[in-house]
Motif scaffolding. Sequence first.
Motif, PDB file in Angstrom:
ATOM      1  N   ALA A  34       0.884  -1.154   0.000  1.00 45.40           N
ATOM      2  CA  ALA A  34       0.000   0.000   0.000  1.00 45.40           C
ATOM      3  C   ALA A  34       0.914   1.194   0.000  1.00 45.40           C
ATOM      4  O   ALA A  34       2.053   1.114   0.461  1.00 45.40           O
ATOM      5  N   GLY A  35       0.449   2.295  -0.534  1.00 44.19           N
ATOM      6  CA  GLY A  35       1.380   3.409  -0.570  1.00 44.19           C
ATOM      7  C   GLY A  35       0.748   4.736  -0.878  1.00 44.19           C
ATOM      8  O   GLY A  35      -0.442   4.846  -1.130  1.00 44.19           O
ATOM      9  N   THR A  36       1.607   5.733  -0.815  1.00 42.72           N
ATOM     10  CA  THR A  36       1.247   7.065  -1.291  1.00 42.72           C
ATOM     11  C   THR A  36       2.411   7.609  -2.110  1.00 42.72           C
ATOM     12  O   THR A  36       3.564   7.316  -1.845  1.00 42.72           O
ATOM     13  N   GLY A  37       2.063   8.397  -3.111  1.00 42.54           N
ATOM     14  CA  GLY A  37       3.062   9.157  -3.858  1.00 42.54           C
ATOM     15  C   GLY A  37       2.744  10.612  -3.573  1.00 42.54           C
ATOM     16  O   GLY A  37       2.430  10.974  -2.449  1.00 42.54           O
ATOM     17  N   LYS A  38       2.789  11.430  -4.603  1.00 48.99           N
ATOM     18  CA  LYS A  38       2.358  12.814  -4.412  1.00 48.99           C
ATOM     19  C   LYS A  38       0.867  12.817  -4.103  1.00 48.99           C
ATOM     20  O   LYS A  38       0.386  13.556  -3.265  1.00 48.99           O
ATOM     21  N   GLN A  39       0.172  11.968  -4.861  1.00 44.10           N
ATOM     22  CA  GLN A  39      -1.256  11.760  -4.630  1.00 44.10           C
ATOM     23  C   GLN A  39      -1.405  11.060  -3.278  1.00 44.10           C
ATOM     24  O   GLN A  39      -0.827   9.997  -3.060  1.00 44.10           O
ATOM     25  N   LYS A  40      -2.110  11.655  -2.353  1.00 43.68           N
ATOM     26  CA  LYS A  40      -2.301  11.011  -1.053  1.00 43.68           C
ATOM     27  C   LYS A  40      -3.468  10.039  -1.139  1.00 43.68           C
ATOM     28  O   LYS A  40      -4.428  10.281  -1.854  1.00 43.68           O
ATOM     29  N   ILE A  86      -2.730   9.998 -12.700  1.00 42.09           N
ATOM     30  CA  ILE A  86      -1.877   9.938 -11.525  1.00 42.09           C
ATOM     31  C   ILE A  86      -2.072   8.605 -10.811  1.00 42.09           C
ATOM     32  O   ILE A  86      -3.144   8.002 -10.866  1.00 42.09           O
ATOM     33  N   GLY A  87      -0.991   8.143 -10.199  1.00 37.12           N
ATOM     34  CA  GLY A  87      -1.065   6.884  -9.489  1.00 37.12           C
ATOM     35  C   GLY A  87      -0.612   5.675 -10.301  1.00 37.12           C
ATOM     36  O   GLY A  87      -0.813   4.534  -9.878  1.00 37.12           O
ATOM     37  N   ASP A  88       0.025   5.888 -11.438  1.00 36.68           N
ATOM     38  CA  ASP A  88       0.467   4.768 -12.271  1.00 36.68           C
ATOM     39  C   ASP A  88       1.618   3.985 -11.640  1.00 36.68           C
ATOM     40  O   ASP A  88       1.865   2.843 -12.018  1.00 36.68           O
ATOM     41  N   GLY A  89       2.325   4.625 -10.715  1.00 33.30           N
ATOM     42  CA  GLY A  89       3.350   3.871 -10.012  1.00 33.30           C
ATOM     43  C   GLY A  89       4.762   4.321 -10.298  1.00 33.30           C
ATOM     44  O   GLY A  89       5.002   5.268 -11.045  1.00 33.30           O
ATOM     45  N   LYS A  90       5.683   3.615  -9.667  1.00 37.94           N
ATOM     46  CA  LYS A  90       7.102   3.949  -9.738  1.00 37.94           C
ATOM     47  C   LYS A  90       7.906   2.690  -9.981  1.00 37.94           C
ATOM     48  O   LYS A  90       7.493   1.586  -9.617  1.00 37.94           O
ATOM     49  N   ILE A  91       9.079   2.903 -10.539  1.00 39.40           N
ATOM     50  CA  ILE A  91      10.033   1.795 -10.702  1.00 39.40           C
ATOM     51  C   ILE A  91      11.341   2.193 -10.034  1.00 39.40           C
ATOM     52  O   ILE A  91      11.814   3.324 -10.221  1.00 39.40           O
TER      53      ILE A  91
ATOM     54  N   LEU C  28       5.772   6.726  -0.128  1.00 39.44           N
ATOM     55  CA  LEU C  28       5.970   5.652   0.847  1.00 39.44           C
ATOM     56  C   LEU C  28       5.355   4.371   0.315  1.00 39.44           C
ATOM     57  O   LEU C  28       4.272   4.408  -0.254  1.00 39.44           O
ATOM     58  N   THR C  29       6.020   3.268   0.551  1.00 35.72           N
ATOM     59  CA  THR C  29       5.407   1.968   0.280  1.00 35.72           C
ATOM     60  C   THR C  29       5.410   1.164   1.576  1.00 35.72           C
ATOM     61  O   THR C  29       6.422   1.075   2.258  1.00 35.72           O
ATOM     62  N   VAL C  30       4.263   0.596   1.896  1.00 39.64           N
ATOM     63  CA  VAL C  30       4.060  -0.080   3.177  1.00 39.64           C
ATOM     64  C   VAL C  30       3.692  -1.538   2.930  1.00 39.64           C
ATOM     65  O   VAL C  30       2.866  -1.828   2.066  1.00 39.64           O
ATOM     66  N   THR C  63      10.906   4.093   1.829  1.00 39.71           N
ATOM     67  CA  THR C  63      10.848   5.376   1.140  1.00 39.71           C
ATOM     68  C   THR C  63      12.168   5.615   0.435  1.00 39.71           C
ATOM     69  O   THR C  63      13.235   5.459   1.021  1.00 39.71           O
ATOM     70  N   ILE C  64      12.068   5.976  -0.825  1.00 43.81           N
ATOM     71  CA  ILE C  64      13.270   6.287  -1.605  1.00 43.81           C
ATOM     72  C   ILE C  64      13.425   7.802  -1.589  1.00 43.81           C
ATOM     73  O   ILE C  64      12.482   8.533  -1.910  1.00 43.81           O
ATOM     74  N   VAL C  65      14.600   8.232  -1.169  1.00 41.70           N
ATOM     75  CA  VAL C  65      14.836   9.674  -1.018  1.00 41.70           C
ATOM     76  C   VAL C  65      16.156  10.057  -1.673  1.00 41.70           C
ATOM     77  O   VAL C  65      17.022   9.216  -1.902  1.00 41.70           O
ATOM     78  N   ILE C 100      11.946   5.776 -11.650  1.00 41.11           N
ATOM     79  CA  ILE C 100      11.143   6.177 -12.817  1.00 41.11           C
ATOM     80  C   ILE C 100       9.686   6.374 -12.393  1.00 41.11           C
ATOM     81  O   ILE C 100       9.128   5.524 -11.698  1.00 41.11           O
ATOM     82  N   ARG C 101       9.099   7.504 -12.798  1.00 40.91           N
ATOM     83  CA  ARG C 101       7.650   7.689 -12.633  1.00 40.91           C
ATOM     84  C   ARG C 101       6.981   7.097 -13.872  1.00 40.91           C
ATOM     85  O   ARG C 101       7.224   7.563 -14.999  1.00 40.91           O
ATOM     86  N   ILE C 102       6.181   6.062 -13.663  1.00 40.32           N
ATOM     87  CA  ILE C 102       5.629   5.312 -14.794  1.00 40.32           C
ATOM     88  C   ILE C 102       4.754   6.206 -15.679  1.00 40.32           C
ATOM     89  O   ILE C 102       4.816   6.122 -16.912  1.00 40.32           O
ATOM     90  N   ARG C 103       3.958   7.070 -15.087  1.00 42.89           N
ATOM     91  CA  ARG C 103       3.026   7.909 -15.850  1.00 42.89           C
ATOM     92  C   ARG C 103       3.721   8.777 -16.896  1.00 42.89           C
ATOM     93  O   ARG C 103       3.248   8.918 -18.016  1.00 42.89           O
ATOM     94  N   THR C 104       4.866   9.356 -16.500  1.00 44.18           N
ATOM     95  CA  THR C 104       5.523  10.336 -17.364  1.00 44.18           C
ATOM     96  C   THR C 104       6.833   9.843 -17.971  1.00 44.18           C
ATOM     97  O   THR C 104       7.371  10.470 -18.885  1.00 44.18           O
TER      98      THR C 104
HETATM   99  N1  LIG Z   1       9.665   7.928  -3.045  1.00 44.70           N
HETATM  100  C1  LIG Z   1       8.981   6.786  -2.913  1.00 44.70           C
HETATM  101  N2  LIG Z   1       9.460   5.828  -2.085  1.00 44.70           N
HETATM  102  C2  LIG Z   1       8.822   4.658  -1.937  1.00 44.70           C
HETATM  103  N3  LIG Z   1       7.679   4.343  -2.577  1.00 44.70           N
HETATM  104  C3  LIG Z   1       7.159   5.267  -3.403  1.00 44.70           C
HETATM  105  C4  LIG Z   1       7.778   6.522  -3.599  1.00 44.70           C
HETATM  106  N4  LIG Z   1       7.013   7.228  -4.486  1.00 44.70           N
HETATM  107  C5  LIG Z   1       5.989   6.436  -4.822  1.00 44.70           C
HETATM  108  N5  LIG Z   1       6.058   5.257  -4.173  1.00 44.70           N
HETATM  109  C6  LIG Z   1       5.138   4.114  -4.311  1.00 44.70           C
HETATM  110  O1  LIG Z   1       4.610   4.122  -5.614  1.00 44.70           O
HETATM  111  C7  LIG Z   1       3.181   4.108  -5.561  1.00 44.70           C
HETATM  112  C8  LIG Z   1       2.617   4.875  -6.723  1.00 44.70           C
HETATM  113  O2  LIG Z   1       3.086   6.183  -6.686  1.00 44.70           O
HETATM  114  P1  LIG Z   1       2.474   7.241  -7.652  1.00 44.70           P
HETATM  115  O3  LIG Z   1       2.290   6.630  -8.991  1.00 44.70           O
HETATM  116  O4  LIG Z   1       1.277   7.882  -7.047  1.00 44.70           O
HETATM  117  O5  LIG Z   1       3.670   8.278  -7.708  1.00 44.70           O
HETATM  118  P2  LIG Z   1       3.575   9.808  -7.942  1.00 44.70           P
HETATM  119  O6  LIG Z   1       4.970  10.341  -7.747  1.00 44.70           O
HETATM  120  O7  LIG Z   1       2.502  10.384  -7.084  1.00 44.70           O
HETATM  121  O8  LIG Z   1       3.216   9.914  -9.472  1.00 44.70           O
HETATM  122  P3  LIG Z   1       1.844  10.391 -10.148  1.00 44.70           P
HETATM  123  O9  LIG Z   1       1.914  11.890 -10.180  1.00 44.70           O
HETATM  124  O10 LIG Z   1       1.852   9.768 -11.496  1.00 44.70           O
HETATM  125  O11 LIG Z   1       0.733   9.877  -9.265  1.00 44.70           O
HETATM  126  C9  LIG Z   1       2.855   4.701  -4.198  1.00 44.70           C
HETATM  127  O12 LIG Z   1       1.569   4.255  -3.776  1.00 44.70           O
HETATM  128  C10 LIG Z   1       3.954   4.166  -3.347  1.00 44.70           C
HETATM  129  O13 LIG Z   1       3.657   2.831  -2.956  1.00 44.70           O
END
Ligand SMILES: Nc1ncnc2c1ncn2[C@@H]1O[C@H](COP(=O)(O)OP(=O)(O)OP(=O)(O)O)[C@@H](O)[C@H]1O
Lengths: 113, 113, 113
Positions: A34-40, A86-91, C28-30, C63-65, C100-104
């Motif tokens: 479960a997680g949050t990005g910029k989108q809470k 928004i919310g597509d995820g991260k790699i 954050l990823t939980v 959390t990746i910082v 990588i932000r998957i969306r962009t």
């Molecule tokens: N810096 C981070 N560290 C750890 N996990 C992260 C980080 N950023 C995002 N995540 C994980 O990736 C998931 C998806 O993030 P999300 O796609 O919302 O990123 P975003 O940066 O908000 O991009 P977008 O603007 O496309 O929504 C989050 O729910 C979280 O689990």
Amino acid sequence: MKKIEAIIRPEKFQALRKALSAAGIGGLTVTEAAGTGKQKGQKGIFRGTTFQLQLLPKIKVETIVEEQRLDEILDIIIKNCSTGNIGDGKIFVSPIEETIRIRTGERGKEAVL
Amino acid sequence: MKKIEAIIRPEKFQALRKALSAAGIGGLTVTEAAGTGKQKGQKGIFRGTTFQLQLLPKIKVETIVEEQRLDEILDIIIKNCSTGNIGDGKIFVSPIEETIRIRTGERGKEAVL
Amino acid sequence: MKKIEAIIRPEKFQALRKALSAAGIGGLTVTEAAGTGKQKGQKGIFRGTTFQLQLLPKIKVETIVEEQRLDEILDIIIKNCSTGNIGDGKIFVSPIEETIRIRTGERGKEAVL
Ligand SMILES: Nc1ncnc2c1ncn2[C@@H]1O[C@H](COP(=O)(O)OP(=O)(O)OP(=O)(O)O)[C@@H](O)[C@H]1O
Ligand SMILES: Nc1ncnc2c1ncn2[C@@H]1O[C@H](COP(=O)(O)OP(=O)(O)OP(=O)(O)O)[C@@H](O)[C@H]1O
Ligand SMILES: Nc1ncnc2c1ncn2[C@@H]1O[C@H](COP(=O)(O)OP(=O)(O)OP(=O)(O)O)[C@@H](O)[C@H]1O
Ligand SMILES: [Mg+2]
Ligand SMILES: [Mg+2]
Ligand SMILES: [Mg+2]
């Protein structure tokens, strides 16, 4: 070797898995996260008994690959997991120093696939 | 320090835990995972509500150890988790740059055990 | 970039999340995990159907910082997750080579937040 860790939308997993399999990538480990990005997280639900929080359900997919296949696999993930919303995820990519197949004791290149 | 990540058969976990404990390795983090290797999941079940897929249930065991104990711990895992049949699992080793015990703020060697 | 992986008491998660959010850390990823440190699990319960074991329920927060924020974030975790009693948890830091932000398709610094 590299670890590719993708935090993706759960509904994209099946397409990703098929695309990776077609590319010869069968080795995958999947975890519920479960997680949050910029989108809470809004109406997020996480299946924990021990804590309740506003997080969005995600799938964490991990695949360890040989470095020479890294870019190709990243492209497959981006292509199969993006919706443009928004919310597509991260790699995240990180180094793996050793890989071992437990059954045979094989290491390295022979153990990855 | 090194992170040892072992994706093993769930039924092997108790034996592995005992063997690690006997070797003085008490620090372990365990997660439920699902996966595929070369062997594709058949009647796999994964406890997700958000997605259903043909993956095999696995346990991910993570232990951070001092580098000097790495080979010994890898041997313990291989010995305790192999059956000789496909699906025995994989071990991945990766670098850990810092370890902190939250209670005391201790770092490094003092914080690992 | 660095990955901060904190294995914490589940009841500390909400406070930690708020403190990180106030510091501008939204990503954050939980994951639900279970574990043992020096303190061995007693009446621990882990929600698995596939294995039952004496482990204590924990939350893994990743959390990746950016590296320049590492020490500050470690301090926030220590401050918000310690009770002074055994079992407060551990923090592990490891290298991340690409984000990588998957969306962009954005990479690196632009993709972390
Ligand atoms: N810096 C981070 N560290 C750890 N996990 C992260 C980080 N950023 C995002 N995540 C994980 O990736 C998931 C998806 O993030 P999300 O796609 O919302 O990123 P975003 O940066 O908000 O991009 P977008 O603007 O496309 O929504 C989050 O729910 C979280 O689990
Ligand atoms: N390259 C990989 N990346 C990430 N996880 C992997 C990879 N390969 C295997 N795994 C994980 O390890 C688990 C066990 O794999 P498995 O033992 O079936 O490997 P295998 O290569 O097929 O070996 P075997 O021939 O002995 O079955 C999988 O379910 C998956 O979770
Ligand atoms: N070396 C390790 N490798 C992997 N995970 C660990 C390790 N040590 C601890 N953990 C994880 O951290 C959790 C909390 O550990 P814990 O706080 O009990 O550490 P400890 O060393 O026993 O410190 P304390 O004396 O404060 O209890 C464990 O349940 C486990 O999930
Ligand atoms: Mg977002
Ligand atoms: Mg297999
Ligand atoms: Mg303890």
